[in-house]
Design a protein around this motif. Structure first.
Motif, PDB file in Angstrom:
ATOM      1  N   PHE A 159      35.262  37.646  52.597  1.00 35.34           N
ATOM      2  CA  PHE A 159      35.504  36.594  51.718  1.00 35.34           C
ATOM      3  C   PHE A 159      36.382  35.601  52.305  1.00 35.34           C
ATOM      4  O   PHE A 159      37.155  35.024  51.407  1.00 35.34           O
ATOM      5  CB  PHE A 159      36.369  37.536  50.454  1.00 35.34           C
ATOM      6  N   THR A 160      36.257  35.285  53.547  1.00 38.43           N
ATOM      7  CA  THR A 160      36.771  34.069  54.047  1.00 38.43           C
ATOM      8  C   THR A 160      36.127  32.854  53.711  1.00 38.43           C
ATOM      9  O   THR A 160      36.869  31.954  53.681  1.00 38.43           O
ATOM     10  CB  THR A 160      36.634  34.358  55.671  1.00 38.43           C
ATOM     11  N   GLY A 161      34.849  32.949  53.377  1.00 43.34           N
ATOM     12  CA  GLY A 161      34.321  31.686  52.926  1.00 43.34           C
ATOM     13  C   GLY A 161      34.147  31.373  51.488  1.00 43.34           C
ATOM     14  O   GLY A 161      34.166  30.165  51.116  1.00 43.34           O
ATOM     15  N   ARG A 162      34.405  32.541  50.707  1.00 43.24           N
ATOM     16  CA  ARG A 162      34.164  32.444  49.210  1.00 43.24           C
ATOM     17  C   ARG A 162      34.909  33.555  48.645  1.00 43.24           C
ATOM     18  O   ARG A 162      34.562  34.898  48.925  1.00 43.24           O
ATOM     19  CB  ARG A 162      32.815  32.273  48.814  1.00 43.24           C
ATOM     20  N   SER A 163      35.921  33.534  47.739  1.00 43.23           N
ATOM     21  CA  SER A 163      36.443  34.400  47.021  1.00 43.23           C
ATOM     22  C   SER A 163      35.758  35.417  46.300  1.00 43.23           C
ATOM     23  O   SER A 163      34.523  34.994  45.814  1.00 43.23           O
ATOM     24  CB  SER A 163      37.805  33.848  46.204  1.00 43.23           C
ATOM     25  N   ALA A 164      36.095  36.504  46.110  1.00 36.79           N
ATOM     26  CA  ALA A 164      35.436  37.351  45.348  1.00 36.79           C
ATOM     27  C   ALA A 164      35.843  37.412  43.920  1.00 36.79           C
ATOM     28  O   ALA A 164      35.332  37.815  43.043  1.00 36.79           O
ATOM     29  CB  ALA A 164      35.960  39.080  45.679  1.00 36.79           C
ATOM     30  N   LEU A 165      36.824  36.396  43.582  1.00 29.83           N
ATOM     31  CA  LEU A 165      37.178  36.105  42.147  1.00 29.83           C
ATOM     32  C   LEU A 165      36.451  34.599  41.843  1.00 29.83           C
ATOM     33  O   LEU A 165      36.074  33.684  42.801  1.00 29.83           O
ATOM     34  CB  LEU A 165      38.454  35.706  42.148  1.00 29.83           C
ATOM     35  N   GLY A 166      36.560  34.439  40.508  1.00 30.37           N
ATOM     36  CA  GLY A 166      36.010  33.000  39.955  1.00 30.37           C
ATOM     37  C   GLY A 166      36.863  32.793  38.824  1.00 30.37           C
ATOM     38  O   GLY A 166      37.546  33.428  38.319  1.00 30.37           O
ATOM     39  N   GLN A 167      36.584  31.576  38.571  1.00 31.26           N
ATOM     40  CA  GLN A 167      37.291  30.835  37.462  1.00 31.26           C
ATOM     41  C   GLN A 167      36.409  30.339  36.059  1.00 31.26           C
ATOM     42  O   GLN A 167      35.415  29.857  36.436  1.00 31.26           O
ATOM     43  CB  GLN A 167      38.052  29.662  37.851  1.00 31.26           C
ATOM     44  N   LEU A 168      36.757  30.886  34.917  1.00 28.88           N
ATOM     45  CA  LEU A 168      36.227  30.469  33.819  1.00 28.88           C
ATOM     46  C   LEU A 168      36.649  29.091  33.433  1.00 28.88           C
ATOM     47  O   LEU A 168      37.428  28.603  34.016  1.00 28.88           O
ATOM     48  CB  LEU A 168      36.284  31.491  32.798  1.00 28.88           C
ATOM     49  N   ALA A 169      35.865  28.499  32.385  1.00 28.40           N
ATOM     50  CA  ALA A 169      35.881  27.214  31.909  1.00 28.40           C
ATOM     51  C   ALA A 169      37.468  27.227  31.298  1.00 28.40           C
ATOM     52  O   ALA A 169      38.052  25.946  31.336  1.00 28.40           O
ATOM     53  CB  ALA A 169      34.997  27.031  30.853  1.00 28.40           C
ATOM     54  N   ASP A 170      37.960  28.146  30.944  1.00 29.95           N
ATOM     55  CA  ASP A 170      39.290  28.277  30.073  1.00 29.95           C
ATOM     56  C   ASP A 170      40.487  28.192  31.093  1.00 29.95           C
ATOM     57  O   ASP A 170      41.613  28.430  30.722  1.00 29.95           O
ATOM     58  CB  ASP A 170      39.373  29.025  28.946  1.00 29.95           C
ATOM     59  N   GLY A 171      40.038  28.351  32.536  1.00 30.84           N
ATOM     60  CA  GLY A 171      40.994  28.566  33.496  1.00 30.84           C
ATOM     61  C   GLY A 171      41.319  29.831  33.942  1.00 30.84           C
ATOM     62  O   GLY A 171      42.250  30.156  35.075  1.00 30.84           O
ATOM     63  N   ARG A 172      40.903  30.957  33.165  1.00 32.47           N
ATOM     64  CA  ARG A 172      41.355  32.534  33.644  1.00 32.47           C
ATOM     65  C   ARG A 172      40.310  32.697  34.963  1.00 32.47           C
ATOM     66  O   ARG A 172      39.346  32.308  35.078  1.00 32.47           O
ATOM     67  CB  ARG A 172      40.727  33.379  32.461  1.00 32.47           C
ATOM     68  N   VAL A 174      38.748  35.524  37.111  1.00 32.59           N
ATOM     69  CA  VAL A 174      38.043  37.005  36.952  1.00 32.59           C
ATOM     70  C   VAL A 174      37.142  37.321  38.046  1.00 32.59           C
ATOM     71  O   VAL A 174      36.874  36.484  38.908  1.00 32.59           O
ATOM     72  CB  VAL A 174      37.089  36.985  35.619  1.00 32.59           C
ATOM     73  N   LEU A 175      36.928  38.507  38.066  1.00 36.86           N
ATOM     74  CA  LEU A 175      36.095  38.895  39.158  1.00 36.86           C
ATOM     75  C   LEU A 175      34.327  38.330  39.146  1.00 36.86           C
ATOM     76  O   LEU A 175      34.212  38.399  37.843  1.00 36.86           O
ATOM     77  CB  LEU A 175      35.744  40.471  39.084  1.00 36.86           C
ATOM     78  N   ARG A 176      33.841  37.829  40.155  1.00 38.48           N
ATOM     79  CA  ARG A 176      32.615  37.239  39.887  1.00 38.48           C
ATOM     80  C   ARG A 176      31.594  38.126  39.679  1.00 38.48           C
ATOM     81  O   ARG A 176      31.788  39.426  39.748  1.00 38.48           O
ATOM     82  CB  ARG A 176      32.191  36.970  41.530  1.00 38.48           C
ATOM     83  N   PRO A 177      30.877  38.107  38.626  1.00 35.72           N
ATOM     84  CA  PRO A 177      29.741  39.099  37.902  1.00 35.72           C
ATOM     85  C   PRO A 177      28.959  39.842  39.329  1.00 35.72           C
ATOM     86  O   PRO A 177      28.727  40.773  39.361  1.00 35.72           O
ATOM     87  CB  PRO A 177      29.102  38.235  37.187  1.00 35.72           C
ATOM     88  N   ASP A 178      28.796  39.120  40.410  1.00 37.18           N
ATOM     89  CA  ASP A 178      27.703  39.392  41.452  1.00 37.18           C
ATOM     90  C   ASP A 178      28.274  40.317  42.240  1.00 37.18           C
ATOM     91  O   ASP A 178      27.996  41.693  42.432  1.00 37.18           O
ATOM     92  CB  ASP A 178      26.968  38.428  42.236  1.00 37.18           C
ATOM     93  N   ILE A 179      29.797  40.152  42.424  1.00 36.18           N
ATOM     94  CA  ILE A 179      30.713  41.125  43.105  1.00 36.18           C
ATOM     95  C   ILE A 179      30.920  42.455  42.277  1.00 36.18           C
ATOM     96  O   ILE A 179      30.921  43.692  42.839  1.00 36.18           O
ATOM     97  CB  ILE A 179      31.712  40.595  43.461  1.00 36.18           C
ATOM     98  N   GLY A 180      31.260  42.212  41.082  1.00 34.65           N
ATOM     99  CA  GLY A 180      31.026  43.358  40.028  1.00 34.65           C
ATOM    100  C   GLY A 180      30.213  44.235  40.020  1.00 34.65           C
ATOM    101  O   GLY A 180      30.298  45.533  40.017  1.00 34.65           O
TER     102      GLY A 180
END
Length: 212
Positions: A159-172, A174-180
């Motif tokens: 995950f050095t290039g891209r986090s396992a987490l992502g951000q929703l439109a409301d700012g929350r 969350v875990l990226r769906p593909d990693i989940g």
């Protein structure tokens, strides 16, 4: 972002910097214990563990028969604090040289895994030195990120290039769906708990394609 990881992307997530492929998941129920936080943060961390374990279809327990707790998370302000933790040097051999190296590198986090005779994860130690960078991360985000990185033995550069987490439109965050989806696939009981074969990525990818 593609909705489903390719076999090549999955293989890369478990291929270490030295070129070796190594996949491992937990082989026993996870029993977390958290040091150095207030009750509110403790609840946040344990909530993150429960959520990721449930996602994986794995299990938790009240105690580990061998270690008591097998997922130990330490929050602290200075690496030297680890040297004062009773008996930690018995659980983490060469603790003093490790602390000296991490201090010299300016590291703010480190994870150590222990494995059973089958190669499955039997214990993990997570060390978080709460410097300005980590201190600026919301507790929920920090906890989720650390638990995700501990539920499987990912590559040291996963995950050095891209986090396992992502951000929703409301700012929350969350875990990226593909990693989940990959975590769920990794805990399919038909699959081995450990593999050194890059072809294991194909088996994981096949389970991402399978209907839920």
């Amino acid at each position: 972002m593609s909705e489903t990881l390719t076999p090549e992307e999955i293989e890369a997530l478990f291929t270490r910097a030295d070129g070796a492929f190594l996949f491992a998941r937990w082989g026993r129920p996870i029993v977390p214990v958290v040091f150095g936080v207030q009750d509110a943060t403790l609840a946040t961390v344990k909530g993150a563990v429960e959520a990721v374990v449930a996602l994986a279809g794995h299990s938790m327990a009240e105690t580990d028969p061998e270690l008591g707790a097998n997922l130990m998370m330490f929050f602290f302000r200075d690496w030297q604090e680890l040297l004062a933790v009773p008996d930690l040097d018995r659980l983490v051999p060469d603790l003093a040289p490790l602390v000296a190296r991490l201090e010299a590198e300016g590291a703010n986090q480190y994870r150590i895994f222990r494995f059973d005779e089958a190669g499955a994860i039997r214990a993990a130690f997570v060390f978080l030195c709460m410097d300005a960078d980590l201190g600026a991360v919301p507790a929920e985000t920090l906890a989720l990120g650390q638990v995700v990185q501990t539920v499987l033995l990912w590559s040291d550069r996963a995950f050095t290039g891209r986090s396992a987490l992502g951000q929703l439109a409301d700012g929350r965050v969350v875990l990226r769906p593909d990693i989940g989806a990959l975590i769920r696939a990794a805990y399919d009981p038909v699959l081995p708990a450990m593999s050194r074969e890059p072809g294991h990525a194909l088996r994981l990818a096949a389970r991402l394609q399978a209907p839920s």
